[in-house]
Design an enzyme around this catalytic site. Structure first.
Site: not given
Lengths: 373, 335
Positions: B108-109
């Protein structure tokens, strides 16, 4: 059996608990005081987190009533310390994470290009200073225009920094919000940015983060708010056709699910932040009254953490981002008062385009433009 | 070169002796200071030192990897790492294999995916990426970054080989979860938004194929908002009147009739709701109301009745928006 949603406006609101305003304020103040090592990923977006904390306190009307002047001046000087300039203009950096100490207690401000301003952080910095009622005499306005110019790409979008970083609808919104607050759009090519926005539109009626991406609540807000901010300055003709507008409203409304909260994409679980992104999008389109406000309040109530703060969903840990956006959603869409909703649910009024308290938006628009502009 | 969990601090390593570590400046009254671990302070002190001298050497790759593993959102470390890779002309396939691991770990980065785009833009070898994305979607079938990366990759490189199996891929994703809206969206992107591929030149035929496809999926699971949105998407895109779907939609908009399952002649063009499906279906009532509103005249009243049934019975959470449609439609009649 017919498919019926169990939640409804018709149900009594007796069960709606208080909005734990003191607890939420405490959560934000604690985060301003310091974060544990486990939140090290905030390092490169610290100023944005500061905005969510200060913004929450602002909506709870605590900034001027329950913080003292010395405290506010300390906060103001910390935010100004993040203003940085270089060959690509000036703006704000997320914090001192790439700033070495020159001597004890003195920053080395001529450090390098790897400590450049960041467009999202810059938008939040201007709002922080407006919340704190700063007079903006220290703002490098021409540097800021130059910064925006060096961030815009050929496709009309903006990179997060002049030297690179990702670019999508989030950065378009920040560039537009900054230009709108400056009341000076010379830093952006509006036509090209509009082209980019249009290319992010999806068949569902929402907007994806980038061209060809799935419709998503946050980036739909960015698209709609950007278009309306530009409209506010240029009085352009309607940029959505009647059928496009209807599709967008339909998709946004569909995102409010049985929990009372909004999901960010079709079929996903509700999340407190999308209560703002979708709810504010409806307000921008002039149909904020279509939100089921009592169901929304019940969802936010279920996201309250028992020791303060609001989480993305029931049972999760709170953070300033979801706390602020849930409060902002409630500010736009408070539960109706003819029923037994406690008055704690009524917050300060919000400007849906700049995403800050109305008074704060008015202050920003009065003090950020160049004097005599 | 991977940093071990118990690796010594950079300050204790002789091979880093020549670098002057630069501690981070912090205001005496900081806002939201982070109480860093000693390991993070140590690595970032050396990173600020390296950036100051502009060093770009293999050990910079070790240092930036160490920081990224502690804080994958540290975009300065990512940017400097990329510059160093370019300066060293480092083998990017090695870097991509490392990214295979980091992407799944930090799904999710933003930075993980941005770095990957930069690398693939440089290698110009998008082929193996599709397989990597397919694998990484197994970890999280709706991950936005992963899907966006796939859509970017296809549109950016846009070569026939890359597209050749894409419809199949979207099919498989839908088969594992027919409610995965990301997969529906991807199908729309592949079929309608990315040019015309060999075999798909007859666009009317493509529209017919997609209508048949989505009708079957609606028949399997009538209360699937993603499929109804896809149906509306096809019709809007091809400017097909909704009324052409009247025959298909009607059985979904009413309670199940007691003898429905006795019908032995199945209309293949219009598959009926599957047995056991919850009826009536909100999306079908809504669709039917749109057809009636569009017909105008006396049909407006039929539309308002349907909206009324949604508001009062079948979809009460959206009561206000149905009442809004009723007011809006009636106003138009009066004008």
């Amino acid at each position: 059996m017919p498919t019926t949603n169990s939640e409804s406006d018709l149900e009594p609101l007796a069960e709606l608990p208080r909005l734990a305003t003191t607890g939420h304020a405490t959560h934000c103040k604690m985060c301003l005081a310091g974060l544990p090592a486990g939140q090290v990923d905030i390092d490169s977006s610290r100023l944005a987190l500061v905005f969510y904390c200060l913004g929450s306190l602002d909506l709870l009307d605590i900034i001027n009533n329950k913080t003292n002047n010395d405290e506010r001046q300390m906060w103001v000087s910390w935010v100004w310390e993040q203003q940085t300039s270089g060959p690509y203009g000036s703006g704000f950096k997320p914090g001192p994470y790439m700033t070495p100490e020159k001597h004890l207690g003195v920053p080395d401000n001529d450090y390098s290009n790897d400590n450049s301003p960041h467009i999202i952080v810059t938008y939040t910095a201007l709002l922080c200073l407006a919340i704190l009622r700063d007079d903006f005499t220290r703002l490098d306005r021409s540097g800021l225009i130059k910064f925006l110019r060096s961030c815009q790409k050929d496709d009309g979008s903006f990179s997060t920094e002049p030297l690179g970083g990702d670019s999508d609808l989030r950065t378009v919104y920040c560039a537009f919000a900054i230009s709108s607050m400056l009341d000076d759009w010379s830093g952006v090519n509006v036509d090209r940015a509009f082209g980019f926005i249009a290319s992010c539109r999806s068949y569902e009626g929402g907007y994806g983060q980038s061209p060809f991406c799935e419709a998503q609540g946050g980036t739909t807000y960015c698209a709609l708010a950007s278009m309306h901010l530009a409209n506010r300055s240029f009085l352009l003709i309607e940029h959505l056709s009647a059928s496009e507008r209807r599709n967008t409203i339909r998709w946004l409304i569909q995102n409010q699910d049985g929990s009372g909260g909004f999901c960010g994409r079709t079929g996903k679980d509700a999340d407190a932040c999308y209560c703002f992104w979708c709810g504010a999008s409806l307000s921008i389109l002039g149909v904020g009254e279509l939100v089921n406000t009592s169901a929304l309040a019940r969802f936010v109530a279920s996201c309250q953490f028992k020791f303060g703060g609001i989480a993305k969903a029931p049972g999760e840990h709170p953070d300033p981002f979801h706390t602020y956006l849930a409060l902002a959603a409630l500010s736009l869409h408070p539960p109706q008062q003819d029923v037994s909703a406690p008055s704690s649910w009524i917050l300060q009024a919000l400007d849906p385009l700049l995403n800050t308290k109305q008074d704060t938006a008015a202050w920003a628009r009065q003090h950020i433009p160049a004097p005599g502009n | 070169m991977t940093s071990e969990p118990d690796a010594p601090l950079f300050a204790d390593r002789p091979e880093w002796e020549d670098v002057v570590p630069l501690p981070q400046y912090e205001n005496v009254d900081p806002l939201a200071p982070i109480f860093y671990t000693d390991e993070y302070k140590d690595a970032t002190n050396y990173f600020r030192g390296i950036v100051k001298t502009g060093e770009m050497s293999p050990r910079v790759l070790e240092l930036t990897e160490n920081i990224i593993r502690q804080n994958p959102a540290h975009y300065s470390a990512w940017q400097y790492r990329y510059k160093t890779l370019m300066a060293l002309k480092a083998p990017l396939d090695v870097e991509l294999r490392l990214m295979d691991e980091l992407a799944v770990r930090y799904l999710k980065t933003y930075q993980v995916w941005h770095h990957r785009r930069l690398l693939v833009t440089e290698t110009r070898e998008p082929g193996p990426e599709l397989e990597f994305i397919t694998k990484s979607l197994q970890e999280d079938m709706k991950n936005y970054h992963t899907w966006s990366y796939r859509q970017w990759l296809l549109a950016y490189f846009n070569d026939d080989a890359l597209w050749s199996d894409e419809l199949n891929f979207a099919d498989q994703m839908l088969e594992s979860d027919i409610r995965n809206n990301s997969a529906w969206h991807h199908r729309f992107f592949v079929v309608f938004q990315s040019g015309v591929r060999t075999g798909d030149e007859n666009r009317e035929e493509v529209v017919r194929r997609e209508l048949a496809f989505v009708k079957n999926y609606i028949s399997l699971a009538p209360n699937n908002a993603s499929a109804w949105n896809y149906l509306r998407g096809i019709l809007d895109h091809s400017a097909t009147p909704y009324s052409q779907l009247l025959l298909f939609v009607t059985p979904y908009s009413v309670p199940r009739s007691p003898d429905a399952d006795l019908v032995d002649v199945i209309d293949l063009e219009n598959p009926p709701p599957s047995m056991g499906a919850q009826l009536p279906c909100v999306a079908a009532i809504e669709f039917l109301a749109d057809i009636h509103e569009n017909e105008g005249g006396d049909d407006i009243m039929k539309a308002t009745e349907l909206w009324r049934s949604l508001a009062d019975e079948h979809d009460t959470i959206r009561k206000k928006s149905r009442e809004y449609r009723i007011r809006d439609a009636l106003q138009k009649v009066q004008v």
